[in-house]
Enzyme design. Sequence first.
Site, PDB file in Angstrom:
ATOM      1  N   HIS A  69      -7.858   6.609 -11.790  1.00  0.00           N
ATOM      2  CA  HIS A  69      -6.886   6.251 -10.749  1.00  0.00           C
ATOM      3  C   HIS A  69      -6.389   4.836 -10.984  1.00  0.00           C
ATOM      4  O   HIS A  69      -7.006   3.857 -10.562  1.00  0.00           O
ATOM      5  CB  HIS A  69      -7.493   6.366  -9.350  1.00  0.00           C
ATOM      6  CG  HIS A  69      -6.459   6.299  -8.263  1.00  0.00           C
ATOM      7  ND1 HIS A  69      -6.250   7.336  -7.381  1.00  0.00           N
ATOM      8  CD2 HIS A  69      -5.563   5.339  -7.917  1.00  0.00           C
ATOM      9  CE1 HIS A  69      -5.272   7.007  -6.545  1.00  0.00           C
ATOM     10  NE2 HIS A  69      -4.844   5.790  -6.855  1.00  0.00           N
ATOM     11  N   HIS A  71      -2.528   2.351 -11.491  1.00  0.00           N
ATOM     12  CA  HIS A  71      -1.073   2.257 -11.359  1.00  0.00           C
ATOM     13  C   HIS A  71      -0.598   1.236 -12.395  1.00  0.00           C
ATOM     14  O   HIS A  71      -0.619   0.029 -12.141  1.00  0.00           O
ATOM     15  CB  HIS A  71      -0.678   1.819  -9.952  1.00  0.00           C
ATOM     16  CG  HIS A  71      -1.012   2.813  -8.888  1.00  0.00           C
ATOM     17  ND1 HIS A  71      -0.329   4.003  -8.746  1.00  0.00           N
ATOM     18  CD2 HIS A  71      -1.968   2.801  -7.924  1.00  0.00           C
ATOM     19  CE1 HIS A  71      -0.836   4.685  -7.726  1.00  0.00           C
ATOM     20  NE2 HIS A  71      -1.836   3.982  -7.222  1.00  0.00           N
ATOM     21  N   LYS A 192       1.114  14.532  -7.764  1.00  0.00           N
ATOM     22  CA  LYS A 192       0.475  13.667  -6.770  1.00  0.00           C
ATOM     23  C   LYS A 192       1.148  13.852  -5.415  1.00  0.00           C
ATOM     24  O   LYS A 192       2.368  13.767  -5.292  1.00  0.00           O
ATOM     25  CB  LYS A 192       0.584  12.206  -7.222  1.00  0.00           C
ATOM     26  CG  LYS A 192       0.149  11.150  -6.188  1.00  0.00           C
ATOM     27  CD  LYS A 192      -1.365  11.075  -6.064  1.00  0.00           C
ATOM     28  CE  LYS A 192      -1.811   9.969  -5.100  1.00  0.00           C
ATOM     29  NZ  LYS A 192      -1.553   8.604  -5.586  1.00  0.00           N
ATOM     30  N   ASP A 325      -7.609   1.830  -8.735  1.00  0.00           N
ATOM     31  CA  ASP A 325      -6.452   1.702  -7.843  1.00  0.00           C
ATOM     32  C   ASP A 325      -6.036   0.251  -7.613  1.00  0.00           C
ATOM     33  O   ASP A 325      -5.532  -0.098  -6.548  1.00  0.00           O
ATOM     34  CB  ASP A 325      -6.749   2.389  -6.500  1.00  0.00           C
ATOM     35  CG  ASP A 325      -5.502   2.591  -5.652  1.00  0.00           C
ATOM     36  OD1 ASP A 325      -4.420   2.765  -6.229  1.00  0.00           O
ATOM     37  OD2 ASP A 325      -5.619   2.568  -4.414  1.00  0.00           O
TER      38      ASP A 325
END
Length: 414
Positions: A69, A71, A192, A325
């Site tokens: 996870h 970004h 997602k 995250d």
Amino acid sequence: MSPITLLQNANVLDVESGVLLPNQRVVVQGGLIERLEPMHLEAPEARAAGVVQIDLGGKTLLPGLIDAHVHVLAWTANLRELHNASPHYNALQAAEIMRAMLLRGFTTVRDAAGADFGLKRAVEEGLIMGPRLFICGRALSQTGGHADSRAAGEIAVETVSTPVAFGRVVDGVSEVRRAAREEIRRGADQIKLMLGGGIASPTDRLTNDQFSLEEIRAAVEEAEMADLYVMAHTYTARAVNRALRAGVRSLEHCNLIDESSVELFLQHEAWMVPTLITYQALAQEGVAAGLPKEVAYKIDLVLDKGLAALEMAYKAGVNLAYGTDLLGAMHRHQLEEFAIRAQVQPNLEVIRGATLYAARLLRAEGRLGVVAPGAYADLIVVDGNPLEDIRVLTNPERHLKLVMKGGTPHHRAL
């Protein structure tokens, strides 16, 4: 013939059996692990011209790490800035974020919103240096959901970076189906969904449920028809349970689950991906990293609950994978998730979450997350034994000695 590399004198961490195999040689050819063998056996390749031999001197060799996870576009914690920045600027920021991830030992990452087929292609072609990318493209959000970055007084949805933004706003079953099909067309490895409120979103409450069951099931059906799966942003037990009942396979965060959630995880053989380090980092430096002050209060609602949720899920036997995250300048804390999880899990289980188990989540068993013949030569070498001291993995400046992805060394300090 493809180049051959011999990794000599390695103590190999077999993550499946959970033991260190001493005095091993790992033979790498064509980007794959050719074989694993004891050092006392002669390697005929050693006499061939052009063979690279790297003496690991008894250090620990283990599979390259997997973060399920991330970004990679998140160069700031203020997601509105990402939507309004040039997509070219965002891509250059992502390249630097991915380079740093690889140099920490993460040879594979699953992007949880933002990265697209262009970034994935750039990594695969070697235009930029980074981990293998598993992408979802844009996350799907309802109006006012976690990927709707508009303030209460704004109307326009489209911005300069909408085609490669974190999310797209869709409402109703037909819009969800079209959006899912569009992301699949654009190369998504998973879909997602934003199924509950979030910290960085300006207009939702953390306890919100998002999307109707019919909308969720529509996305699940579209993903399954493409032989993919759905991952979902969720915090509360109610949001998690709705998602599990609707067929979502990978549940992210899950800080506020209860025993009923655990039962459903086991019943559906679904995956839980806690991201504990991000709340610690957000609490300490989130606002300085760009998180709007008006949403920072949400951190306190989940900060102290995540570790208990992880412990409950682990003791029950829920499938668990490693995730972080992190946003903006906080990406540098990516390895600290190991130490947090080690408070309630044995070191081996934490390591499996970032190797063997994460590979299963990505449906890449046998190719990722193991040191075994036929697997990608995605490997790291550390000075010390992480089974005894998890800090061997959290301090790369001191302990990380080699990062190899697809047989190519990207960091070498031997």
